[in-house]
Write a protein that holds these residues in place. Structure first.
Motif, PDB file in Angstrom:
ATOM      1  N   ASP A 144     131.237  49.291 -44.860  1.00  0.00           N
ATOM      2  CA  ASP A 144     131.371  48.052 -44.106  1.00  0.00           C
ATOM      3  C   ASP A 144     132.576  48.138 -43.172  1.00  0.00           C
ATOM      4  O   ASP A 144     133.699  48.362 -43.609  1.00  0.00           O
ATOM      5  N   VAL A 149     124.999  44.602 -44.873  1.00  0.00           N
ATOM      6  CA  VAL A 149     124.128  43.425 -44.826  1.00  0.00           C
ATOM      7  C   VAL A 149     123.408  43.274 -46.163  1.00  0.00           C
ATOM      8  O   VAL A 149     123.482  44.144 -47.031  1.00  0.00           O
ATOM      9  N   GLU A 150     122.701  42.161 -46.321  1.00  0.00           N
ATOM     10  CA  GLU A 150     122.070  41.822 -47.601  1.00  0.00           C
ATOM     11  C   GLU A 150     120.595  42.240 -47.599  1.00  0.00           C
ATOM     12  O   GLU A 150     119.774  41.655 -46.893  1.00  0.00           O
ATOM     13  N   HIS A 151     120.287  43.262 -48.398  1.00  0.00           N
ATOM     14  CA  HIS A 151     118.909  43.739 -48.493  1.00  0.00           C
ATOM     15  C   HIS A 151     118.551  43.990 -49.954  1.00  0.00           C
ATOM     16  O   HIS A 151     118.315  45.128 -50.380  1.00  0.00           O
ATOM     17  N   GLY A 206     120.365  43.957 -52.666  1.00  0.00           N
ATOM     18  CA  GLY A 206     121.293  44.753 -53.461  1.00  0.00           C
ATOM     19  C   GLY A 206     121.395  46.201 -53.053  1.00  0.00           C
ATOM     20  O   GLY A 206     122.245  46.938 -53.575  1.00  0.00           O
ATOM     21  N   SER A 262     117.519  43.032 -43.447  1.00  0.00           N
ATOM     22  CA  SER A 262     118.513  42.126 -44.017  1.00  0.00           C
ATOM     23  C   SER A 262     117.976  40.709 -44.037  1.00  0.00           C
ATOM     24  O   SER A 262     117.237  40.297 -43.154  1.00  0.00           O
ATOM     25  N   GLU A 263     118.382  39.969 -45.044  1.00  0.00           N
ATOM     26  CA  GLU A 263     118.196  38.526 -45.012  1.00  0.00           C
ATOM     27  C   GLU A 263     119.331  37.915 -44.197  1.00  0.00           C
ATOM     28  O   GLU A 263     120.266  38.611 -43.784  1.00  0.00           O
ATOM     29  N   CYS A 304     122.690  36.444 -43.323  1.00  0.00           N
ATOM     30  CA  CYS A 304     123.986  36.551 -43.987  1.00  0.00           C
ATOM     31  C   CYS A 304     125.089  36.479 -42.942  1.00  0.00           C
ATOM     32  O   CYS A 304     124.877  36.771 -41.758  1.00  0.00           O
ATOM     33  N   SER A 364     127.729  38.323 -42.432  1.00  0.00           N
ATOM     34  CA  SER A 364     128.143  39.573 -41.789  1.00  0.00           C
ATOM     35  C   SER A 364     127.213  39.946 -40.643  1.00  0.00           C
ATOM     36  O   SER A 364     127.649  40.516 -39.631  1.00  0.00           O
ATOM     37  N   GLY A 383     115.939  39.683 -49.024  1.00  0.00           N
ATOM     38  CA  GLY A 383     116.269  40.881 -48.282  1.00  0.00           C
ATOM     39  C   GLY A 383     115.697  40.973 -46.897  1.00  0.00           C
ATOM     40  O   GLY A 383     115.887  41.983 -46.217  1.00  0.00           O
TER      41      GLY A 383
END
Length: 268
Positions: free
Chosen positions: A126, A142-144, A146, A168-169, A171, A173, A194
């Protein structure tokens, strides 16, 4: 290759290739460099319509699902055992463990396959940033679901900015990554952990103040024209579909007065 920033869609299908549409992959050209962004199933053949493996400057991989990374396997054979000639291994930017994942598939005997002879592997984190020619590449986690996954911000000639969600969902960032981007390439796979729905893609683009939205990775249950329509209803700005074979020139737009344009890398 001129000084402008161009994005060519090699494929945008998910979760497996469609006839005439490989999985996720893009050719990014600008600042005197060429970058293969995501290497989903079927994208290597399409990449070769435009440029050879010996002519690209780097590969950037958002995460290790096959629809974004599988063609690294065939690229390995091209780089080491075919007609590709390079003076050094091809720089490969990807999530932690990418070299071992490739070796796990490619190794067929007691000796580990020499992945590092084909690729100069750099593991992302990151906030990672790198300068390639006239481009600056910034990666954000990013959020996928976990999984170790990244979005990408590319700052190019004349200050143009392209942002890419990867998978990614919605989020914080990703909104930060896409802040004031001239073109935001965002997945619209559908509802679920995700991922973005088309409406969520439009909302993320609006929150980031993006200039244009390009929906990609549209799930098989959603028609591309419906994804564009649904995203546009929320975003309110120009929305297009990342159809295979299309090329988009990223042009600089007027920035909103008083809005920061500081890159995510320089603010950390």
């Amino acid at each position: 290759m001129g000084s402008s920033l161009r994005l060519t869609v090699l494929g945008s299908a998910t979760p497996y290739p469609a006839a005439g549409n490989p999985c996720s992959g893009y050719l990014l050209e600008g600042g005197s460099v060429r970058v293969w962004v995501d290497a989903g199933s079927g994208t290597l053949g399409e990449l070769r319509r435009y440029v050879g493996l010996g002519e690209i400057d780097a590969v950037w991989i958002s995460h290790l699902h096959a629809d974004h990374a599988a063609d690294l396997l065939t690229a390995y054979y091209g780089l080491l055992y075919a007609d590709v000639r390079r003076d050094a291994p091809l720089p490969l930017f990807g999530p932690r463990g990418i070299a071992d994942r490739l070796a796990g598939f490619l190794t067929n005997g007691p000796a580990r396959s020499p992945v590092e002879n084909a690729f100069e592997v750099v593991e992302l984190y990151d906030g990672h940033h790198v300068r390639l020619g006239g481009l600056t590449l910034v990666s954000r986690g990013v959020e996928h679901g976990g999984l170790d996954a990244f979005g990408l911000r590319v700052e190019g000639p004349d200050g143009v900015v392209l942002a890419y969600s990867g998978d990614s969902e919605s989020c914080a960032s990703l909104v930060e990554l896409a802040l004031d981007s001239d073109l935001f390439l965002c997945e619209a796979d559908g509802d679920g952990v995700g991922h973005h729905s088309p409406e969520q893609a439009g909302r993320t683009a609006a929150q980031a103040g993006a200039g244009r939205l390009l929906v990609t990775h549209v799930g098989p249950a959603i028609a591309p024209e419906a994804a564009v329509r649904r995203a546009a209803a929320v975003f309110g700005g120009p929305v297009e579909y990342a159809g295979p074979g299309r090329t988009f020139t990223v042009t600089r737009r007027s920035r909103t007065p008083g809005r920061t344009t500081t890159s995510p890398a320089s603010s950390r």
